[in-house]
Design a protein around this motif. Structure first.
Motif, PDB file in Angstrom:
ATOM      1  N   VAL A  73       0.797  -1.018   0.056  1.00 35.63           N
ATOM      2  CA  VAL A  73       0.021  -0.009   0.165  1.00 35.63           C
ATOM      3  C   VAL A  73       0.947   1.323  -0.015  1.00 35.63           C
ATOM      4  O   VAL A  73       0.589   2.425  -0.686  1.00 35.63           O
ATOM      5  CB  VAL A  73      -1.109   0.027   1.224  1.00 35.63           C
ATOM      6  CG1 VAL A  73      -1.700   1.399   1.211  1.00 35.63           C
ATOM      7  CG2 VAL A  73      -1.917  -1.431   0.855  1.00 35.63           C
ATOM      8  N   ARG A  74       1.940   1.143   0.680  1.00 36.34           N
ATOM      9  CA  ARG A  74       2.755   2.363   0.625  1.00 36.34           C
ATOM     10  C   ARG A  74       3.536   2.765  -0.431  1.00 36.34           C
ATOM     11  O   ARG A  74       3.779   3.841  -0.908  1.00 36.34           O
ATOM     12  CB  ARG A  74       3.841   2.353   2.201  1.00 36.34           C
ATOM     13  CG  ARG A  74       4.576   3.405   2.286  1.00 36.34           C
ATOM     14  CD  ARG A  74       5.856   3.236   3.052  1.00 36.34           C
ATOM     15  NE  ARG A  74       6.936   2.255   2.269  1.00 36.34           N
ATOM     16  CZ  ARG A  74       7.980   1.905   2.841  1.00 36.34           C
ATOM     17  NH1 ARG A  74       8.345   2.130   4.229  1.00 36.34           N
ATOM     18  NH2 ARG A  74       8.730   0.949   2.302  1.00 36.34           N
ATOM     19  N   ASN A  75       4.029   1.477  -1.184  1.00 34.60           N
ATOM     20  CA  ASN A  75       4.606   1.816  -2.473  1.00 34.60           C
ATOM     21  C   ASN A  75       3.618   2.065  -3.712  1.00 34.60           C
ATOM     22  O   ASN A  75       4.241   2.509  -4.738  1.00 34.60           O
ATOM     23  CB  ASN A  75       5.533   0.729  -2.641  1.00 34.60           C
ATOM     24  CG  ASN A  75       6.609   0.762  -1.581  1.00 34.60           C
ATOM     25  OD1 ASN A  75       7.101   1.633  -0.930  1.00 34.60           O
ATOM     26  ND2 ASN A  75       7.255  -0.607  -1.263  1.00 34.60           N
ATOM     27  N   PHE A  76       2.517   1.735  -3.522  1.00 32.41           N
ATOM     28  CA  PHE A  76       1.825   1.904  -4.651  1.00 32.41           C
ATOM     29  C   PHE A  76       1.247   3.314  -4.879  1.00 32.41           C
ATOM     30  O   PHE A  76       0.839   4.132  -4.068  1.00 32.41           O
ATOM     31  CB  PHE A  76       0.507   0.946  -4.816  1.00 32.41           C
ATOM     32  CG  PHE A  76      -0.364   1.020  -5.764  1.00 32.41           C
ATOM     33  CD1 PHE A  76      -0.275   0.558  -7.016  1.00 32.41           C
ATOM     34  CD2 PHE A  76      -1.662   1.700  -5.421  1.00 32.41           C
ATOM     35  CE1 PHE A  76      -1.018   0.592  -8.063  1.00 32.41           C
ATOM     36  CE2 PHE A  76      -2.607   1.884  -6.683  1.00 32.41           C
ATOM     37  CZ  PHE A  76      -2.417   1.040  -7.842  1.00 32.41           C
ATOM     38  N   ARG A  77       1.351   3.797  -6.142  1.00 33.89           N
ATOM     39  CA  ARG A  77       1.098   4.936  -6.619  1.00 33.89           C
ATOM     40  C   ARG A  77       0.294   4.946  -8.173  1.00 33.89           C
ATOM     41  O   ARG A  77       0.599   4.400  -8.981  1.00 33.89           O
ATOM     42  CB  ARG A  77       2.078   5.811  -6.527  1.00 33.89           C
ATOM     43  CG  ARG A  77       1.929   7.441  -6.970  1.00 33.89           C
ATOM     44  CD  ARG A  77       3.048   8.256  -6.950  1.00 33.89           C
ATOM     45  NE  ARG A  77       4.181   7.986  -7.786  1.00 33.89           N
ATOM     46  CZ  ARG A  77       4.269   8.029  -9.021  1.00 33.89           C
ATOM     47  NH1 ARG A  77       3.485   8.987  -9.541  1.00 33.89           N
ATOM     48  NH2 ARG A  77       5.378   7.631  -9.844  1.00 33.89           N
ATOM     49  N   LEU A  78      -0.993   5.648  -8.236  1.00 28.67           N
ATOM     50  CA  LEU A  78      -1.617   5.707  -9.399  1.00 28.67           C
ATOM     51  C   LEU A  78      -0.599   6.592 -10.391  1.00 28.67           C
ATOM     52  O   LEU A  78      -0.276   7.573 -10.077  1.00 28.67           O
ATOM     53  CB  LEU A  78      -3.015   6.212  -9.111  1.00 28.67           C
ATOM     54  CG  LEU A  78      -4.023   5.674  -8.388  1.00 28.67           C
ATOM     55  CD1 LEU A  78      -5.193   6.236  -8.181  1.00 28.67           C
ATOM     56  CD2 LEU A  78      -4.378   4.177  -9.057  1.00 28.67           C
ATOM     57  N   PRO A  79      -0.612   6.256 -11.664  1.00 25.68           N
ATOM     58  CA  PRO A  79       0.006   6.961 -12.712  1.00 25.68           C
ATOM     59  C   PRO A  79      -0.494   8.257 -12.882  1.00 25.68           C
ATOM     60  O   PRO A  79      -1.975   8.577 -12.975  1.00 25.68           O
ATOM     61  CB  PRO A  79      -0.035   5.892 -13.863  1.00 25.68           C
ATOM     62  CG  PRO A  79      -1.201   5.165 -13.684  1.00 25.68           C
ATOM     63  CD  PRO A  79      -1.398   5.037 -12.147  1.00 25.68           C
ATOM     64  N   ARG A  80       0.194   9.406 -13.193  1.00 21.33           N
ATOM     65  CA  ARG A  80      -0.241  10.670 -13.694  1.00 21.33           C
ATOM     66  C   ARG A  80      -0.644  10.668 -15.119  1.00 21.33           C
ATOM     67  O   ARG A  80      -0.118   9.896 -15.905  1.00 21.33           O
ATOM     68  CB  ARG A  80       0.674  11.701 -13.278  1.00 21.33           C
ATOM     69  CG  ARG A  80       0.903  11.757 -11.670  1.00 21.33           C
ATOM     70  CD  ARG A  80       1.905  13.080 -11.252  1.00 21.33           C
ATOM     71  NE  ARG A  80       2.046  13.035  -9.721  1.00 21.33           N
ATOM     72  CZ  ARG A  80       3.125  12.326  -9.063  1.00 21.33           C
ATOM     73  NH1 ARG A  80       3.815  11.697  -9.840  1.00 21.33           N
ATOM     74  NH2 ARG A  80       2.947  12.395  -7.834  1.00 21.33           N
ATOM     75  N   THR A  81      -1.159  12.070 -15.508  1.00 26.69           N
ATOM     76  CA  THR A  81      -1.457  11.929 -16.973  1.00 26.69           C
ATOM     77  C   THR A  81      -0.260  12.313 -17.656  1.00 26.69           C
ATOM     78  O   THR A  81      -0.231  11.563 -18.770  1.00 26.69           O
ATOM     79  CB  THR A  81      -2.493  13.312 -16.960  1.00 26.69           C
ATOM     80  OG1 THR A  81      -3.832  12.956 -16.384  1.00 26.69           O
ATOM     81  CG2 THR A  81      -3.018  13.526 -18.332  1.00 26.69           C
TER      82      THR A  81
END
Length: 817
Positions: A73-81
Motif C-alpha cells: 500500500v505504501r509503495n503503490f501510486r496511481l499513474p499521472r496524466t
C-alpha cells in the motif's frame, strides 16, 4: 485542445499498463506469503508440528502478510496524466512530445497571423506524428526481483496440494488454523467420538462420524448429509473439556451423562423420519455438527409368484415374491376356510413359510406343505400371504382361491378308517359308536395284511375314545387314525414322506436364523435319516407297483448314462451342510429348495397314464438307433477316405446316395413320430437338414464340408434319441424314473439332475421347463457350465471350415458330456 480519433483509447491502454506495472510488484509479496501458507495447509503440514511451533508459524505468517500488505500500500501510486502521455509517446517512438502539443493552447498570438500560421503548421506535424500510436505490453519487472522464478514453485505447490487434499481441503484448513495448545492450559481440549448404529435387521454396519483418530472416520466429507434408517441410535462420547456437553437432535436437547472422570456419554434413538441437525456442544463450543436424513421404513410387499396349487403328492405349493427396503424376516400364509360352514373359516389356518431365497430385500421362494390331514382338505379355501419386516410391519397379498389338496385313498380299509375319522370330526358325541366301528375294522385283519401296527393303531384309538373323555383326546385319535390309514394305503411311504417334509422344514428354519454348527449338523443327520427311510419306502412301493408289468419292452438307454443309487442325493446333502456351516445361507437355502422340488416331483405310479404300450415306441427307437449306426459308419468311411486321399467321383456319388437313403429313412421316422405324439423334436429337424447338406457336399466331392455336416447330424440324432426315450418310456418332467441299477441318474451327465431329468432342454426358455418351472441345480457339479460347453462345441461343429481332425476332437469332447 485538438481531439484525434483513437488517441483517447490508446491513452487508456497506456494508463492500464502503467497501473499494472505499479500494482503487480507490490501485490506479489502478499500473494507469495498467502501461497506459501496455502501450500502448508493443503499438504497438512502444520498439524504435524508441536503446538507451540504451530502457533508460532501462524503468528509469523500473519506478521509477514501484514508487512507485505503495508509495504504494498505504501509503495503503490496511481499513474499521472503526463506519465501516461509520455509512456504512449515512448512506446510509439515519437519525439518532441506531440501529445503535449495537441493539448497545449498558445497564448499571445491574437491578431498575429504569421504566428497563428506557424502554430497551425506545428499542430499539423503533431497530428501526423500521432497517427501510428501503440502501447507495448506491461513490463512489471518481476523477473529482476525474482531471478530464480521461485514464484512458479509456489504455484506448482498449490496445484499439487489441491490434488493431494481433494475433498479433505476444508478439514485441513480447519486443522491448520487450530493449533493444539493443551500443554499451555490447565483444561485439556475436548475430544468427541460419535457413532450411529443402524437397526440390526438392516444388516448395515455402524458408522463412526467423529473421532480423535481422524483416519478411523468412515466418511471423507463430514459436511455431507448422513443418510440413516429410522430406528438408528446415536452414541456420543466426550472426553475432557469444561462443562457438561449436550447432544442436540433437531429441537431436542439431551445432556450427556457422566461416564467417568472428565467423560460423558449419551445414547439416543432416531425414532422419527425426516431431516435433523445433530450437534454436540460443550460450554458454547460446537464439537461437531451434521445434517441427518432419517429415512422411514416402508412396509413390505408380497405377491404370489405363481398361483397356489397342489403338487402330484397332494402337497400345497406356495410360491411368493417379497420386497422390502431392508429385508423380510418372516413370511406366513393365512388360509381361510370355505364360507357357508358356520365358523369353520373364522380362524385362519396359519402356515409358516421359509424366508425368501437370495436377497431378502427382493427375493422369492417356493415351498410345499402337506395339509391333507386337515379338515379343510378337499374344500375350496382362500390363501393370503403375510410378510413381516424387522420393525414388525406387515404387508399382505391379495387372497387367491384354491382347492386344498386332499389325500385320495383306494384301499377299502383305509377308506373305512378315514370315514370314521371324518365322522369323529363332525360328531364328537358319537365316540362309542365310532369305537365299535373301529373295533370291527381291527377284527378283520386279513383285509389289511395282518399288519400288527395297523391293528395296534386301531385298538389304541378305540381305547382312547372309550376310556378318555377329555376334549384333547379327539385330536390325538384323529392323528392316530390318519397315520394308520396312510400305513394301510402306502405302507411306510406316506409316513416317511411326512417325516422327510418335517426334517426339511426344520433345517430351512435353522438356516434362516443362522443356527450354530452343532444344530445344523444334528438337523442334517435327521434329514439324511428321513431321506433314507423315504427312498427305502419309495423303492418298496415302486417294486409293488411294477409287479406284473412287462419291463422287457423298455428300450436300452445310452450306455454312457451311468446309474447310481442315492449317492447323488447324499452329495447334495453334504453340499448343503457345507454351505450352511460356512455361512452361505442363500446358497444353502436355494439348494435345499431344489432338493425339495426334486423330491416333490416323484410320483408313486411312474408308468401310469402313458397313451400307448412300449412295443410301438420300441420299434421307433430301434429305427432311430439303426439310423444313428448307419450315419456313424458313413461318417467313419468318409473320414478314412479323407485321410487316405482316396477320393474319387464314383465313391463320392455312392456315399451321397447312401446319405440320401438315410435322410429319407429319417423323414419317414419323423412322420410316424408326428402322427403318434403330435410333435417332432427339433433335433430331428436339425439332423435332417444336416444330412441334406452332407449329401450336397458329397455330390460335389467336398468331403471336408460333408464331414462337418455328418458330425452335426450325429450329434442331433443322439440328442433326439435321449429325448424320445424320455418321452416314450420314462415319466414326464418331474415324475421321477427308474434307471437300471438304482434310483437316480448321475448329476451333470448329459445335462441331467439326480432324478434323471434334463437340466436344460432345447424347448426351454431361460432355464425353465415347458411347464414354467425352473429346472437346474446351480452350484452342484457344474451342470450349467457343462451345458454351456456343450453349446459351444455344437456351434463349432457347424462351422464348415473346420478340419476333420478338429471335428473328431470336438465329437470326442461331446461324448464326455
Amino acid at each position: 485542445m485538438t481531439r484525434i480519433p483513437g488517441v483517447g483509447r490508446r491513452l487508456i491502454l497506456a494508463r492500464l499498463a502503467l497501473l499494472w506495472e505499479a500494482l503487480w510488484p507490490n501485490l506479489w509479496p502478499i500473494l507469495g506469503v498467502a501461497g506459501i501458507f496455502a501450500a502448508l495447509v493443503l499438504f497438512d503440514v502444520l498439524p504435524l508440528l508441536p503446538g507451540w511451533l504451530h502457533a508460532l508459524t501462524l503468528f509469523v505468517n500473519a506478521i509477514a502478510l501484514l508487512w507485505a500488505l503495508w509495504r504494498g500500500v505504501r509503495n503503490f501510486r496511481l499513474p499521472r496524466t503526463n506519465e501516461v502521455e509520455r509512456r504512449l509517446e515512448q512506446d510509439s517512438g515519437i519525439a518532441h512530445r506531440p501529445l503535449t502539443a495537441l493539448i497545449d493552447v498558445p497564448s499571445g498570438i491574437d491578431g498575429d497571423s504569421s504566428t497563428t500560421a506557424l502554430w497551425q503548421i506545428h499542430l499539423a506535424r503533431a497530428v501526423a506524428s500521432v497517427q501510428n500510436l501503440h502501447v507495448r505490453p506491461p513490463q512489471p519487472g518481476l523477473a529482476r526481483r525474482d531471478p530464480r522464478a521461485l514464484r512458479l514453485a509456489v504455484v506448482i505447490a498449490i496445484i499439487v496440494g489441491f490434488a493431494v487434499a481433494g475433498g479433505d481441503a476444508e478439514r485441513r484448513l480447519v486443522r491448520a488454523v487450530s493449533p493444539d495448545l493443551q500443554n499451555f492450559s490447565t483444561v485439556r481440549s475436548a475430544t468427541l467420538e460419535l457413532w450411529v448404529t443402524p437397526p440390526s435387521y438392516t444388516d448395515l454396519p455402524p458408522r463412526l462420524l467423529a473421532s480423535a483418530d481422524e483416519s478411523a472416520i468412515d466418511t471423507a466429507n463430514p459436511s455431507a448429509t448422513v443418510h440413516v434408517p429410522v430406528g438408528s441410535r446415536l452414541l456420543a462420547l466426550v472426553n475432557q473439556g469444561n462443562g457438561t456437553p449436550q447432544l442436540h437432535v433437531g429441537d431436542v436437547t439431551n445432556d450427556l451423562e457422566p461416564a467417568g472422570e472428565d467423560a460423558w456419554r449419551a445414547d439416543v434413538p432416531l425414532a422419527d423420519a425426516g431431516s435433523r441437525t445433530v450437534a454436540v456442544i460443550q460450554s458454547g463450543k460446537t464439537l461437531g455438527s451434521w445434517t441427518f436424513d432419517i429415512a422411514g421404513d416402508k412396509a413390505p410387499e408380497i405377491t404370489f409368484a405363481e398361483p397356489p396349487e397342489g403338487s402330484r403328492r397332494n402337497a400345497l405349493r406356495l410360491a411368493y415374491h417379497a420386497l422390502d427396503d431392508y429385508g423380510v424376516v418372516a413370511v406366513r400364509a393365512e388360509i381361510f376356510g370355505p364360507s357357508g360352514l358356520g365358523t369353520i373359516g373364522s380362524t385362519p389356518l396359519v402356515v409358516e413359510l421359509p424366508p425368501p431365497v437370495g436377497d431378502p430385500r427382493d427375493g422369492e421362494t417356493a415351498s410345499f406343505h402337506d395339509l391333507t390331514a386337515h379338515p379343510w382338505a378337499g374344500l375350496d379355501v382362500s390363501v393370503q400371504l403375510v410378510a413381516t419386516d424387522g420393525p414388525g410391519q406387515e404387508g399382505r397379498s391379495d387372497r387367491l382361491s384354491v382347492k386344498l389338496p386332499e389325500r385320495v385313498f383306494n384301499h377299502p380299509v383305509a377308506l373305512a378308517i378315514i370315514a370314521q375319522r371324518r365322522a369323529l370330526a363332525l360328531a364328537t358325541n358319537q365316540r362309542l359308536r365310532i369305537a365299535r366301528e373301529l373295533h370291527g375294522i381291527a377284527a378283520r385283519s386279513d383285509q389289511y395284511g395282518n399288519d400288527i401296527r395297523v391293528f395296534l393303531g386301531l385298538i389304541t384309538a378305540r381305547a382312547r375314545l372309550v376310556h378318555n373323555s377329555r376334549d384333547d383326546a379327539v385330536g390325538s385319535v384323529q392323528t392316530l387314525l390318519w397315520d394308520t390309514a396312510l400305513r394301510v394305503e402306502d405302507g411306510t411311504l406316506s409316513l416317511a414322506e411326512r417325516d422327510l417334509r418335517e426334517a426339511q422344514r426344520r433345517l430351512q428354519e435353522a438356516i434362516a436364523r443362522n443356527a450354530d454348527e452343532e444344530e445344523i449338523s444334528q438337523l442334517m443327520d435327521e434329514l439324511r435319516d428321513a431321506l433314507d427311510r423315504f427312498l427305502e419306502a419309495f423303492a418298496e412301493n415302486l417294486r409293488e407297483q411294477l409287479q406284473g408289468l412287462d419291463l422287457s419292452n423298455l428300450p436300452l438307454m445310452d450306455s454312457n448314462l451311468d446309474t447310481i443309487d442315492n449317492e447323488a442325493l447324499q452329495q447334495m446333502l453334504d453340499r448343503i451342510e457345507e454351505l450352511a456351516r460356512t455361512g452361505d445361507r442363500e446358497a444353502a437355502q436355494q439348494l435345499l429348495s431344489q432338493l425339495q422340488q426334486m423330491l416333490e416331483n416323484l410320483q408313486n405310479q411312474p408308468f401310469a397314464g402313458r397313451p400307448q404300450g412300449p412295443s410301438q415306441s420300441q420299434e421307433m427307437m430301434r429305427e432311430l438307433q439303426d439310423i444313428v449306426r448307419r450315419q456313424q459308419e458313413l461318417y467313419d468311411q468318409t473320414f478314412r477316405r479323407r485321410q487316405q486321399g482316396t477320393e474319387n467321383p464314383r465313391l463320392s456319388a455312392a456315399d451321397a446316395a447312401e446319405q440320401n437313403a438315410l435322410r429319407r429313412q429319417l423323414g419317414e421316422l419323423m412322420r410316424l413320430l408326428g402322427e403318434r405324439t403330435g410333435r417332432i423334436p427339433q433335433n430331428l429337424g436339425d439332423a435332417e437338414r444336416a444330412m441334406r447338406d452332407a449329401e450336397s457336399a458329397l455330390s460335389q466331392g467336398q468331403t471336408e464340408g460333408a464331414l462337418s455336416s455328418q458330425a452335426q447330424a450325429l450329434e442331433e440324432l443322439r440328442q433326439a434319441g435321449r429325448r424320445m426315450a424320455a418321452q416314450f418310456f420314462l415319466p414326464g418332467p418331474g415324475q421321477g424314473q427308474v434307471p437300471r441299477g438304482g434310483f437316480m441318474q448321475v448329476p451333470g451327465q448329459d445335462g441331467r439332475d439326480p432324478l434323471g431329468r434334463p437340466l436344460n432342454q432345447r424347448d426351454s426358455i431361460g432355464g425353465l421347463t415347458p411347464d414354467g418351472r425352473r429346472q437346474n441345480i446351480e452350484g452342484t457339479l457344474g451342470a450349467e457350465r457343462a451345458l454351456r460347453i456343450q453349446q459351444e462345441l455344437r456351434q463349432r461343429l457347424r462351422d464348415e471350415g473346420r478340419s476333420p481332425i478338429e471335428i473328431e476332437y470336438y465329437l470326442r469332447l461331446l461324448r464326455r458330456f
